[in-house]
Design an enzyme around this catalytic site. Sequence first.
Site, PDB file in Angstrom:
ATOM      1  N   GLY A 511      29.568  55.811  54.992  1.00 53.83           N
ATOM      2  CA  GLY A 511      31.227  55.809  55.327  1.00 53.83           C
ATOM      3  C   GLY A 511      31.516  56.855  55.840  1.00 53.83           C
ATOM      4  O   GLY A 511      32.627  56.854  57.213  1.00 53.83           O
ATOM      5  N   GLN A 512      30.722  57.759  55.077  1.00 46.49           N
ATOM      6  CA  GLN A 512      31.112  59.032  55.655  1.00 46.49           C
ATOM      7  C   GLN A 512      31.314  59.947  56.692  1.00 46.49           C
ATOM      8  O   GLN A 512      30.685  60.944  57.280  1.00 46.49           O
ATOM      9  CB  GLN A 512      30.288  60.756  54.479  1.00 46.49           C
ATOM     10  CG  GLN A 512      29.433  60.598  54.334  1.00 46.49           C
ATOM     11  CD  GLN A 512      28.072  60.138  53.931  1.00 46.49           C
ATOM     12  OE1 GLN A 512      28.412  58.248  54.697  1.00 46.49           O
ATOM     13  NE2 GLN A 512      27.391  60.173  53.060  1.00 46.49           N
ATOM     14  N   GLY A 513      29.301  59.460  56.900  1.00 47.72           N
ATOM     15  CA  GLY A 513      28.684  59.946  58.330  1.00 47.72           C
ATOM     16  C   GLY A 513      27.397  60.514  58.395  1.00 47.72           C
ATOM     17  O   GLY A 513      27.594  61.595  59.159  1.00 47.72           O
ATOM     18  N   SER A 514      27.400  60.672  57.231  1.00 49.95           N
ATOM     19  CA  SER A 514      25.590  61.600  57.231  1.00 49.95           C
ATOM     20  C   SER A 514      25.133  60.977  58.068  1.00 49.95           C
ATOM     21  O   SER A 514      23.815  61.345  58.492  1.00 49.95           O
ATOM     22  CB  SER A 514      25.434  61.154  56.017  1.00 49.95           C
ATOM     23  OG  SER A 514      25.150  59.069  55.614  1.00 49.95           O
ATOM     24  N   ALA A 551      28.325  64.512  45.280  1.00 51.43           N
ATOM     25  CA  ALA A 551      28.638  66.063  44.839  1.00 51.43           C
ATOM     26  C   ALA A 551      28.861  66.389  46.109  1.00 51.43           C
ATOM     27  O   ALA A 551      29.184  67.492  46.203  1.00 51.43           O
ATOM     28  CB  ALA A 551      28.109  66.033  44.073  1.00 51.43           C
ATOM     29  N   SER A 552      29.186  65.503  47.526  1.00 50.57           N
ATOM     30  CA  SER A 552      29.130  66.162  48.986  1.00 50.57           C
ATOM     31  C   SER A 552      28.634  67.136  49.106  1.00 50.57           C
ATOM     32  O   SER A 552      28.605  68.257  49.386  1.00 50.57           O
ATOM     33  CB  SER A 552      30.725  67.199  49.088  1.00 50.57           C
ATOM     34  OG  SER A 552      32.198  66.506  47.902  1.00 50.57           O
ATOM     35  N   LYS A 755      28.802  73.874  53.574  1.00 43.85           N
ATOM     36  CA  LYS A 755      29.541  73.573  52.985  1.00 43.85           C
ATOM     37  C   LYS A 755      29.758  71.951  53.074  1.00 43.85           C
ATOM     38  O   LYS A 755      29.661  71.316  53.543  1.00 43.85           O
ATOM     39  CB  LYS A 755      30.214  74.351  52.300  1.00 43.85           C
ATOM     40  CG  LYS A 755      29.759  76.092  51.997  1.00 43.85           C
ATOM     41  CD  LYS A 755      31.901  76.789  52.230  1.00 43.85           C
ATOM     42  CE  LYS A 755      31.070  78.394  51.965  1.00 43.85           C
ATOM     43  NZ  LYS A 755      32.742  79.139  51.812  1.00 43.85           N
ATOM     44  N   GLY A 756      30.369  71.562  51.454  1.00 48.02           N
ATOM     45  CA  GLY A 756      29.909  70.147  51.551  1.00 48.02           C
ATOM     46  C   GLY A 756      31.972  70.047  51.617  1.00 48.02           C
ATOM     47  O   GLY A 756      33.117  70.793  51.773  1.00 48.02           O
ATOM     48  N   GLU A 759      34.162  65.497  48.923  1.00 49.07           N
ATOM     49  CA  GLU A 759      35.341  65.360  47.531  1.00 49.07           C
ATOM     50  C   GLU A 759      36.576  65.979  47.680  1.00 49.07           C
ATOM     51  O   GLU A 759      37.932  65.897  47.383  1.00 49.07           O
ATOM     52  CB  GLU A 759      34.337  65.822  46.696  1.00 49.07           C
ATOM     53  CG  GLU A 759      33.625  64.342  46.030  1.00 49.07           C
ATOM     54  CD  GLU A 759      32.615  64.980  44.887  1.00 49.07           C
ATOM     55  OE1 GLU A 759      32.612  64.130  44.146  1.00 49.07           O
ATOM     56  OE2 GLU A 759      31.913  65.829  45.533  1.00 49.07           O
TER      57      GLU A 759
END
Lengths: 803, 286
Positions: A511-514, A551-552, A755-756, A759
């Site tokens: 769902g994060q769009g990876s 871990a983002s 960067k991540g 989270e």
Amino acid sequence: MAEHRVLGKSVLRQDAVDKVTGAALFVDDIQFGPTLLHAKILRSPHPHARIISIDTAEAAKVPGVKAIVTGRDCRHYIGLYLADRTVYASDKVRFVGEPVAGVAADSIEAANAAVKLIKVAYEPLPGVFDPVSGARGREGLVHETPAAGDLWWQGLSCIKTKSPGALLHENLGEYQCAPFIHPVPGTNISNHFKLRKGDIDRGFAAADVIVENVYTLPHIQHSQIEPHSAVAHVDRAGKVTLWASSQSPNAVRKLIATAFELPMNKIRVITPYVGGGFGGKAGVTCEALVVPLAMRLPGYHVKLTLTREEVFQATFVRQGLVARLKTGADKTGRLVAMEAELFWDGGAYTEYGVNITRSGGYCSSGPYEIPNIKTDSYCVYTNHPVGGPMRGFGMPEIHWGIEQQMDIIAEKLGLDPLAFRRMNALREGSLGAFGGPMEGATLADTIDAVAAKCGWGAPVPPASAPHKVRGRGMACMYKAPSMPPNAQSSAILKLNEDGTVHVLTTAMEIGQGSLTALAQIAAEELGVAVDKVVVTLPDTDYTPYEWQTVASRISYSAGNAVLAAARDAKAQLLAVAAQVLAIPAAELVIEDGQVFPPANPARRLAVSDIAMGYLLPEGAIGGPVIGRGSFIPAGITGLDKDTGQGDKPAAFWTYGTQVADIEVDTRTGEITVLKVTAAYEVGKVINPAMCKGQVQGGIVQGLGSALYEHLVLAEGKPLNSDFVDYKIPAATDTPEMDIILLETSPQADGPFGVKGIAEPTMVPTAPAIANAVYNAVGVRITDLPLSAEKVLAALKKKQARES
Amino acid sequence: MEVFFPRTLAELWPLKAANPESAVMAGGTDLLVRLRKTGERPPAIIALERLAELRRMSIEGGGLRIGAAVTIGELAASEIVRDALPALWQAAAALGSPPVRHGATVGGNMCTASPAGDTLPPLYVYGAAVAVAGAAGCRRLPIGDFILGPGRTSLAPGEIVTDIIVPLPTGGAFSAYYKVGKRRAMAIAVASLAVCIVRTADGAAGKVRLAWGSVGPTVISLPAVEAFLAGKRLAPDVLRQAGAMAAAAVLPIDDVRASAGYRRSLAGNLLLKLAALGDDEQEDGR
């Protein structure tokens, strides 16, 4: 820097149409036809008990039942960082809801009927229901310097253990664990992370203001919209295929290989779309339960979809925490010392949770430079649901206390809380809590951006009614990806005959769009349009290794692998084009699917012309282009076991700041969050719309943990394991959100500087709201959530004190 | 399990007689949740949603007759309800979520007889009557006599609720519904209050009706508090006294949603909402 063609653009999500039309397939949607069997799990009704006997004879007679398994059938210990659990309970049960037996049957009804007929004789044991008692029972806690005021925990509402002394894991000393995890055998402490920086006594001696408080957080749950689901199939050759709603296909494969002594090339994990993860589908969850059933039933598909109650009770929850924080500053406002005792309520198994307590430990200063620090972070076994990763991995928990401490000290010193934080913020080259220099420390940038955007210092507008009071509060955060120092990613990029591209990774779209972010990275580097790139969902037989989607780290780590694969493919394309065009490869570029020399753009080839090689008069050259990319972060070092000191414990740090504007109803205690202003420094934004979406989602999830969320446990039994009484925010609770994304410090080893972000978005929301409540009505609440009931009680107490 | 969809009351009675152990479903937003939770499996379900006779709303002799199978969403969309029975309208809008309101019905909320049922406190303050019918005939009783306890009603085997009859308050009456839940929507009331006040010419409260939800085994009426307020101007200190009376008199319990103490505080504090009435201003429902 060259202008980007794809990166930094809000391109349409690759999964958008599938998801908005309902066409997207999730595990439970997949049809298996007549070979489908349904699994149901018999779960422990006791928080802690010895299993005397299990009788499955009556259950086996239920028509339609095909197989029953118990702990006798799988005795291997597994775990991500500490191998402390078996797939089914073997000798003891340690939490309400622990799997004791599994049934596969040709209908859910038959499986349910059989589960009810399994007879288990238990011998109940005393339980551990809070982490402080759990650590102290059986002399678990070895204090270096037992202090006089060492009974600070007495009277806390979360101290619930009646008879300390129960030991949950007698064999803790025999469990295998990662080298950076330090269990204390003979106690309930499964990891003791110690940090000693500077000289704590001299630090506090130099302090003009010392503030000491205890902050507590209850267990909360990820509440993904999709309940966990897994389907297992074993063929006649013994090959296991698993369809799993998982964030971690390779970790599932590895843990199942260990649990059932299988070679990895005989386990295939397929993960279709996943309806939300947030950490709750990392590692291995319910996937392992169906494997032993399927192994008894070759040719069948054995499916387990958890009920919402099971998701609450028997998948990961966020660990509870009791944190004693003592913070000192001198009168100029410089932080000089900090002491932290962190008692994490790890639950019955801490195979994953141990590493959360390590992260919480080495980040225990918060995003501030403090010269003298003493931290003891204890992961404690309790007879509670299993603690595991949840968005933030220890950071929302420790910042809940740290960020209130900052406001309290600032007030005591008569300083503006924003200026006070800014003065103490970690900067480039500051020494972190772990003693090493910080790189890309951009907290102050985010503070400044939020301050300008929200008009920090401007008068607070009047409330909407006479009995309501407005307030404003802020909180900062930092977070690093918490992962082993060698967490790997890899990618394969294939060109097709028409110049379109497939990118194969085992990074998981949760769902994060990876899918879209990785497609943008590949398209940018390769020089093709983003709609020519399709990133596939994981299938471990065909997609290359990815440690976990946690871990983002996916845009960073898998992004690096995809970038490397694209570079590899590009080099192959350019080598062929150089020969065909008779122009050196170094003088060629690829843009929009065309290869040409910028000096003479008319001489060009389409990528599709050379994707499969090229036929010259003298014969063919090249061949089908396949790019290969691997990534492993460089230079991450361990931390000293006794001091927690080291050079570089993590790949990068993301910084952010949030300001919450709220209104408190003094008659009901209800808090309305009106607006959240947030700034994050992310190095490089791949897709602004998705990145802002992450921040919005994190704020709303943080708001839920701040105001509502609390898995209520009575002697280990969850009382609200459903959405009737476990409330997450609804649309009407969503505040106005003002979001700023900064790119001030591109990450040196991040793809394009990335960067991540995933989270960090939820970390500061709860303490910012708590600080706003104090600002509004002068009550400080240190125990999450900030329920209306707690606020009203605190207001009454304050009124009584003042009158 | 069999599920029946009778289209007329004439079809319904023989079905009820032939399936005495059946469950009646008027929306299912409570029933289906209960069946899932408890594992109960009634031999049959009789659904009322296609009974046209139960799906009507009409003005009859100074009252609004609401069919038992009228949905909460239909109530919330009704102009008559909005204009003449604002407390009921606010309660309908505060019940559940749009999908729940599409299914849930007035009769269902009545028969579930939960002290937290959102439409019930308004129906108490408006003095609603419940029309009950069975194969043998009809009867009509006041809501306070129909609801006997948590989940208990005076419905006899074979009977169903057909209508709720709500007398329309006289002009100039003020009525409202105030609810505190665990969040802003799709939340069960932790405490609620319905009020209906007829003001006298000089602005004082004339007739006062109050009903609290979620602070006792059923909706709670406190005639002593009503009598205390009657004839008085609703100044803050008067309301605080009334609030203290109410807080002492309600009968709340501790549960996973809230403590009894918090519910008592709310029972009193919700009355303070009426302070704005003095200025002829109506506060929002929250």
